[in-house]
Every structure is written in C-alpha cells, then in structure tokens.
Design an enzyme around this catalytic site. Structure first.
Site, short mmCIF file in Angstrom:
data_model
loop_
_atom_site.label_atom_id
_atom_site.label_comp_id
_atom_site.label_asym_id
_atom_site.label_seq_id
_atom_site.Cartn_x
_atom_site.Cartn_y
_atom_site.Cartn_z
N TYR A 193 0.84 -1.21 0.00
CA TYR A 193 0.00 0.00 0.00
C TYR A 193 0.87 1.26 0.00
O TYR A 193 0.67 2.18 -0.81
CB TYR A 193 -0.93 0.00 1.21
CG TYR A 193 -1.69 1.30 1.40
CD1 TYR A 193 -2.72 1.66 0.53
CD2 TYR A 193 -1.38 2.18 2.44
CE1 TYR A 193 -3.41 2.86 0.68
CE2 TYR A 193 -2.07 3.37 2.61
CZ TYR A 193 -3.08 3.71 1.73
OH TYR A 193 -3.76 4.91 1.89
N ASN A 214 -3.25 -3.99 18.63
CA ASN A 214 -2.12 -4.74 18.08
C ASN A 214 -0.84 -4.23 18.73
O ASN A 214 -0.46 -3.09 18.52
CB ASN A 214 -2.04 -4.56 16.56
CG ASN A 214 -3.31 -5.02 15.87
OD1 ASN A 214 -3.80 -6.11 16.13
ND2 ASN A 214 -3.85 -4.17 15.00
#
Ligand code: NAD
Length: 331
Positions: free
Chosen positions: A150, A211
């Site tokens: 990305y 996370n």
C-alpha cells in the site's frame, strides 16, 4: 465559499468516507460535482442525500477503465482523486488488486486529466510513504523505504504526478493524509480503521483488540481539517504552493492506548457500562509503522492550512454520529 461557486469538480471515490464528505461540502458551497465510484469499499448511502441534487452527478464506474476516467474528466476543472484501496493489511493479503487500483487506476486518472485539460489534479497520498524512516516529526522531503505494498503504491502516485507535471504540464497537489477519522468512516469489515473499529466494539460492550502494547502512536486527523485542505488546494493562487506534496495532519501525537481511553471517556457519557471495558492486547501487525507524527509547517506556510481539531475535540465531534449510526445496528 464564493471561490467554489459553479466550479466543475470530479471526486473519485466520492462514495467513500473522505470522498463523500468532500462531495457534500462542495455541493453545499455551490460547485458542480461529479462522483466516480465503483462502490467496492464505498456505499451509496454515503451520498444518498446528494443523489437528487441538480448539481450532483454519480457515475458508477471503475478507475481501472481508461474510457471511464476519460468520460468522468470531460468538462471538469479540478479532480480530487480519492479512489483507492486503503489498508496496509489488505495490500499484504492481495498486493495485485491494490496495485491495479492504486497504481494503474491512478495512472488512468492522470492520463484522462491530461487529455481533458484538467487545471489541477489533487490526490490522496498517505503518511505510509514515510515507511521505515524513524525521524519525527515527519517532514515532506525526508522519507524512508515503504513498509507495505500500500505504502509503495502511494509513493508511486507521487512520483507519477511529478512525471506528468514535468512531461505534460499537468499541475498537481498531493496530500499525505495522516489517519483520518470522522462521520461516515466505515466501522465494518476486516479492514476497518482503528477509530470506527474500537468505537463499534465499545458500543457493543466488547473489548477492542490493540495490536502490540498500545505504545504505537498516530497523528489522528479530523475529517473537517481534511476537507479544508482540499478546498485550499483547489483555491490556492500561490504559484509556489502548486506541484507540491503536503502532510495533512493535526500535528499531534496519540498512542493507541491513549486513543482507546479517549474513546472510552467520550462514549461513557452516553453509556456508563462502557467505563468498565478494557482492551485486549495482541501482536504487532506486519507493515505497521511504529510512529507517525507530522510537521505541518509546509502546509501552513504555502497553503495557509491550520488544523482546527485535536484528537479530543475530533472524537467528541465524531462520537454522536458514530453513536447514532452504530447503535441503530447494535446487536
Ligand atoms: P474509502 O474506502 O472509504 O474510500 C475509497 C473510495 O474509492 C470508495 O468509495 C471505493 O468504493 C472507491 N474505489 C475503490 N476502488 C475503486 C475503483 N477501482 N474505481 C472507482 N472507485 C473505487 O477510503 P477513505 O478512507 O475515504 O480514503 C480515501 C483516500 O484517502 C484513499 O486514496 C486512501 O488511500 C487515502 N487515505 C486515507 C486515509 C485514512 O485515514 N482514511 C489515510 C491516508 C490516505
């Protein structure tokens, strides 16, 4: 805003989170707006109120088709190119589709903008272009190596825009968005962004998963500041401000744990039970940049951009929308 009145503006990805907010603002301020979107991650409900407006046109189409881009660009003065497949994990799971949309689709939009004599091509880049550079704050001309497909696609966009300017005199402004949030950001799906994801969990009395240990930090940018810089990019008369890349951020640093606590605090005012929810901690995700914090000096100096919302103001502004939208769907 007088400067926008009767201008012809194409918003690609206009049925998405950022694009639909841009379309709405432009229509309210007198522009003629065309929205090109294939509704892959966007949704018609985001532009429902605009569909019957006489100055609004919706084209259902894909930027991977050059012909569609040419048709959409016909008669336009400005392009706000937002269409892309976002999300670092999505690009790791399926780099090919991210590349087709974010690189080939972007190139199609540049070609069409050149052919249809667009005055200025304004596009969404990303803070992910800073990659593995550890320097903080981030200045536009110091980037590292991309850490995900990305990020690479967004960096390629910037290089392509520069090449088209030098080769074909197509003027551009590239906007490196830093973690944008606000009304209409999609809370559903595996690639949802952190703020709507956590908000949805909290409203449903579930523990959000962080996370890592929550120490990673981001520069969260409220949607109205993103709208404002896009408008400045359309209306700027300062020659030095054109054909440049800009950070678009709040210039604030918030860890993911702090973010969780701000959301909890704000939502607890609407539902006291949320006060007792604690996060779960997981592994860091591959491709995630540890820290992202922008210098906005360049945008201030050349575009007269000033963010109006810090994270707490932005969350407090967003939360009512999230609450109304998400509590309707509450399971
Ligand atoms: P979004 O997914 O809500 O919007 C993207 C829109 O593009 C969607 O409506 C989608 O249907 C459309 N689209 C995707 N592929 C298309 C295709 N092939 N043809 C036509 N339309 C297509 O995402 P967003 O958060 O609104 O992001 C808008 C832009 O900003 C993207 O370019 C994204 O990479 C960039 N960006 C967003 C953030 C953020 O925090 N939201 C940060 C950095 C950069």
């Amino acid at each position: 805003m007088q400067d926008l009145k009767d201008k012809n503006i194409l918003v690609t990805g206009g049925a998405g989170f950022i694009g639909s907010n841009l379309c709405e603002y432009l229509i309210l301020n007198g522009a003629y707006v065309t929205c090109l979107d294939n509704l892959s991650t966007g949704n018609k409900k985001n532009i429902q109120d605009l569909l019957n407006h006489p100055r609004f046109k919706f084209i259902s189409g894909d930027i991977r088709e050059l012909k569609t881009c040419q048709q959409a660009c016909k008669g336009q003065e400005f392009v706000l190119h937002q269409a892309a497949l976002g999300s670092v994990p999505r690009s790791i799971n399926d780099p090919n589709t991210s590349n087709e949309v974010n690189v080939s689709g972007f190139l199609n939009m540049l070609i069409a903008s050149r052919d249809q004599k667009i005055k200025r091509f304004i596009f969404a880049s990303s803070s992910s272009t800073y990659g593995d550079s550890k320097k903080l704050p981030k200045f536009e001309n110091h980037i590292g190596k991309p850490m995900s497909p990305y990020a690479l696609t967004k960096y390629i966009n910037e290089l392509y825009a520069e090449i088209f300017q030098k080769t074909f005199s197509l003027d551009y402004i590239g906007l490196r968005y830093f973690n944008v949030y606000g009304r209409r950001q999609d809370p559903d799906g595996v690639y949802a962004a952190v703020i709507p994801l956590f908000t949805k969990k909290l409203i449903n009395h579930l523990s959000p998963k962080i996370n890592g240990d929550g120490s990673y930090s981001r520069d969260f940018t409220y949607i109205d500041d993103v709208i404002r810089i896009n408008i400045l990019a359309i209306t700027t008369k300062n020659k030095d401000s054109i054909n440049e890349i800009y950070n678009v951020a709040a210039a604030g640093r918030t860890t993911i744990l702090e973010l969780f606590n701000y959301l909890k605090k704000s939502l607890s005012k609407l539902d006291v039970k949320i006060k007792n929810i604690h996060p779960i901690f997981g592994q860091n995700r591959p491709g995630d940049v540890p820290h992202s914090f922008a210098s906005i000096e360049k945008a201030e100096r050349l575009l007269n951009y000033k963010p109006l919302y810090n994270i707490e103001d932005g969350i407090n502004k967003s939360i009512n929308w999230y609450w109304n939208d998400l509590s309707k769907k509450k399971k």
